[in-house]
Design a protein around this motif. Structure first.
Motif, PDB file in Angstrom:
ATOM      1  N   ILE A 107       0.863  -1.189   0.000  1.00 38.97           N
ATOM      2  CA  ILE A 107       0.000   0.000   0.000  1.00 38.97           C
ATOM      3  C   ILE A 107       0.893   1.231   0.000  1.00 38.97           C
ATOM      4  O   ILE A 107       1.626   1.473   0.964  1.00 38.97           O
ATOM      5  CB  ILE A 107      -0.935   0.039   1.226  1.00 38.97           C
ATOM      6  N   HIS A 108       0.829   2.001  -1.063  1.00 42.31           N
ATOM      7  CA  HIS A 108       1.690   3.173  -1.220  1.00 42.31           C
ATOM      8  C   HIS A 108       0.950   4.461  -0.877  1.00 42.31           C
ATOM      9  O   HIS A 108      -0.211   4.640  -1.262  1.00 42.31           O
ATOM     10  CB  HIS A 108       2.202   3.242  -2.659  1.00 42.31           C
ATOM     11  N   ASP A 109       1.634   5.339  -0.140  1.00 39.21           N
ATOM     12  CA  ASP A 109       1.201   6.726   0.063  1.00 39.21           C
ATOM     13  C   ASP A 109      -0.013   6.861   0.988  1.00 39.21           C
ATOM     14  O   ASP A 109      -1.002   7.515   0.641  1.00 39.21           O
ATOM     15  CB  ASP A 109       0.916   7.386  -1.285  1.00 39.21           C
ATOM     16  N   ILE A 110       0.063   6.248   2.181  1.00 35.73           N
ATOM     17  CA  ILE A 110      -0.962   6.490   3.200  1.00 35.73           C
ATOM     18  C   ILE A 110      -0.739   7.894   3.752  1.00 35.73           C
ATOM     19  O   ILE A 110       0.339   8.192   4.277  1.00 35.73           O
ATOM     20  CB  ILE A 110      -0.876   5.465   4.342  1.00 35.73           C
ATOM     21  N   PRO A 111      -1.717   8.791   3.670  1.00 40.08           N
ATOM     22  CA  PRO A 111      -1.532  10.155   4.168  1.00 40.08           C
ATOM     23  C   PRO A 111      -1.872  10.252   5.650  1.00 40.08           C
ATOM     24  O   PRO A 111      -2.423   9.317   6.243  1.00 40.08           O
ATOM     25  CB  PRO A 111      -2.541  10.951   3.338  1.00 40.08           C
ATOM     26  N   GLN A 112      -1.566  11.389   6.237  1.00 37.76           N
ATOM     27  CA  GLN A 112      -2.121  11.683   7.554  1.00 37.76           C
ATOM     28  C   GLN A 112      -3.587  12.057   7.362  1.00 37.76           C
ATOM     29  O   GLN A 112      -3.959  12.713   6.394  1.00 37.76           O
ATOM     30  CB  GLN A 112      -1.343  12.814   8.223  1.00 37.76           C
ATOM     31  N   LEU A 113      -4.415  11.619   8.294  1.00 36.89           N
ATOM     32  CA  LEU A 113      -5.865  11.744   8.160  1.00 36.89           C
ATOM     33  C   LEU A 113      -6.464  12.430   9.376  1.00 36.89           C
ATOM     34  O   LEU A 113      -5.916  12.331  10.478  1.00 36.89           O
ATOM     35  CB  LEU A 113      -6.492  10.358   7.993  1.00 36.89           C
ATOM     36  N   GLY A 114      -7.593  13.108   9.176  1.00 36.97           N
ATOM     37  CA  GLY A 114      -8.274  13.768  10.284  1.00 36.97           C
ATOM     38  C   GLY A 114      -9.776  13.675  10.115  1.00 36.97           C
ATOM     39  O   GLY A 114     -10.285  12.897   9.305  1.00 36.97           O
ATOM     40  N   LEU A 115     -10.505  14.483  10.874  1.00 34.58           N
ATOM     41  CA  LEU A 115     -11.962  14.455  10.828  1.00 34.58           C
ATOM     42  C   LEU A 115     -12.502  14.836   9.451  1.00 34.58           C
ATOM     43  O   LEU A 115     -13.611  14.442   9.086  1.00 34.58           O
ATOM     44  CB  LEU A 115     -12.543  15.383  11.891  1.00 34.58           C
ATOM     45  N   ALA A 116     -11.727  15.588   8.700  1.00 34.71           N
ATOM     46  CA  ALA A 116     -12.150  15.954   7.349  1.00 34.71           C
ATOM     47  C   ALA A 116     -12.102  14.755   6.401  1.00 34.71           C
ATOM     48  O   ALA A 116     -12.621  14.829   5.284  1.00 34.71           O
ATOM     49  CB  ALA A 116     -11.270  17.077   6.805  1.00 34.71           C
ATOM     50  N   ASN A 117     -11.476  13.675   6.846  1.00 33.08           N
ATOM     51  CA  ASN A 117     -11.317  12.488   5.996  1.00 33.08           C
ATOM     52  C   ASN A 117     -11.983  11.262   6.627  1.00 33.08           C
ATOM     53  O   ASN A 117     -11.479  10.146   6.496  1.00 33.08           O
ATOM     54  CB  ASN A 117      -9.833  12.177   5.778  1.00 33.08           C
ATOM     55  N   LEU A 118     -13.110  11.462   7.298  1.00 31.63           N
ATOM     56  CA  LEU A 118     -13.718  10.350   8.049  1.00 31.63           C
ATOM     57  C   LEU A 118     -14.038   9.122   7.183  1.00 31.63           C
ATOM     58  O   LEU A 118     -13.821   7.991   7.640  1.00 31.63           O
ATOM     59  CB  LEU A 118     -14.974  10.816   8.773  1.00 31.63           C
TER      60      LEU A 118
END
Length: 288
Positions: free
Chosen positions: A100-111
């Motif tokens: 799995i390439h390029d897991i970003p940091q995630l927050g409430l905007a990306n639920l």
């Protein structure tokens, strides 16, 4: 390849100024090439990797690169599309290792992406899928909104996800055999007819000579003691139906496997060539 062996290479790459997305992707693909083609059996720049799909409940899931039970996805392929646990389960059944390439940091905007990632890692962990990733941060730093009072359910679930993702990098986890749920007897009967016991040999298991003879006798339809391309294709189609939910096996794949098995190049696969390939390659028939 019933479980991943990635040697000393890191199975969790953090993308930063020194390891850019492009560099991380190149390193992941290098590991994938080594895993599926360490002995350089495949010709051409693709090294045997090809785009395929798996199917669940009538839906197709595109897999950008795959070979021998190993798959490569971008994070967006898996978590930015409307996939659910059943979709991740069919991927887990088809592949023992997922890059799995390029897991970003995630927050409430990306639920939606957060919830899909949690579901995906839960399914892969339970099925003992080996996961090799590149990500924007270490597992416990991937979720950004931990202090938000309205995000505590996601914080708790993502902490479990991060813990599992970290555990997946351990040697203990990597040493455990891939163990997805296999097709049930009714599902298998639709593919294999009355010889449902054949599922036991086709699935993920160490094969005895008796197992291999059982498979051989089933697919050597003309009793010539050689497998033709058509007979090998019938075997590959059945395996594809059982593990990927469809029987669409490209002609190029049939030819590729045939040429690897046909060691003396006499345009037929003998029983001994078949046995040698199955026992010496270390590849369960499930991943052909």
């Amino acid at each position: 390849l019933s479980h991943a062996t990635t040697g000393s290479a890191s199975t969790y790459l953090v993308i930063d100024k020194d390891t850019t997305r492009e560099v991380a992707q190149e390193r992941l693909l290098d590991q994938m090439y080594e895993l599926v083609d360490g002995d350089h059996r495949f010709a051409g720049p693709s090294r045997g990797l090809r785009a395929v799909y798996v199917r669940t409940k009538g839906r197709k899931i595109h897999v950008p690169k795959a070979c021998k039970g190993v798959a490569f996805f971008n994070f967006a392929d898996l978590c930015s599309r409307p996939l659910a646990a059943a979709d991740y389960l069919i991927i887990a059944r088809a592949f023992h290792t997922v890059f799995i390439h390029d897991i970003p940091q995630l927050g409430l905007a990306n639920l939606p992406e957060v919830r899909r990632m949690i579901s995906m890692i839960d399914v892969f962990y339970d099925c003992k899928v080996k996961v090799v990733v590149s990500a924007a941060a270490e597992p416990f730093d991937l979720f950004l909104d931990k202090d938000q009072s309205n995000a505590q359910d996601e914080v708790f679930s993502f902490d479990r996800c991060a813990s599992r993702l970290r555990d997946m990098q351990s040697e203990e986890y990597k040493a455990v055999r891939h163990s997805p749920p296999m097709p049930g007897s009714e599902e298998a009967k639709k593919v294999l007819g009355d010889d449902v016991s054949l599922l036991q040999e086709l699935q993920i298991s160490a094969l005895s000579e008796e197992d291999i003879d059982h498979i051989w006798d089933h697919y050597d339809a003309d009793r010539s003691d050689q497998l033709t391309r058509d007979e090998l294709e019938a075997l590959l189609v059945d395996i594809s139906k059982l593990r990927a939910g469809h029987g669409n096996v490209p002609e190029a794949v049939v030819n590729e496997v045939f040429e690897q098995m046909d060691e003396n190049h006499d345009n037929g696969i003998s029983r001994e060539e078949f046995k040698k390939y199955v026992t010496s390659s270390g590849i369960s028939l499930w991943y052909l």
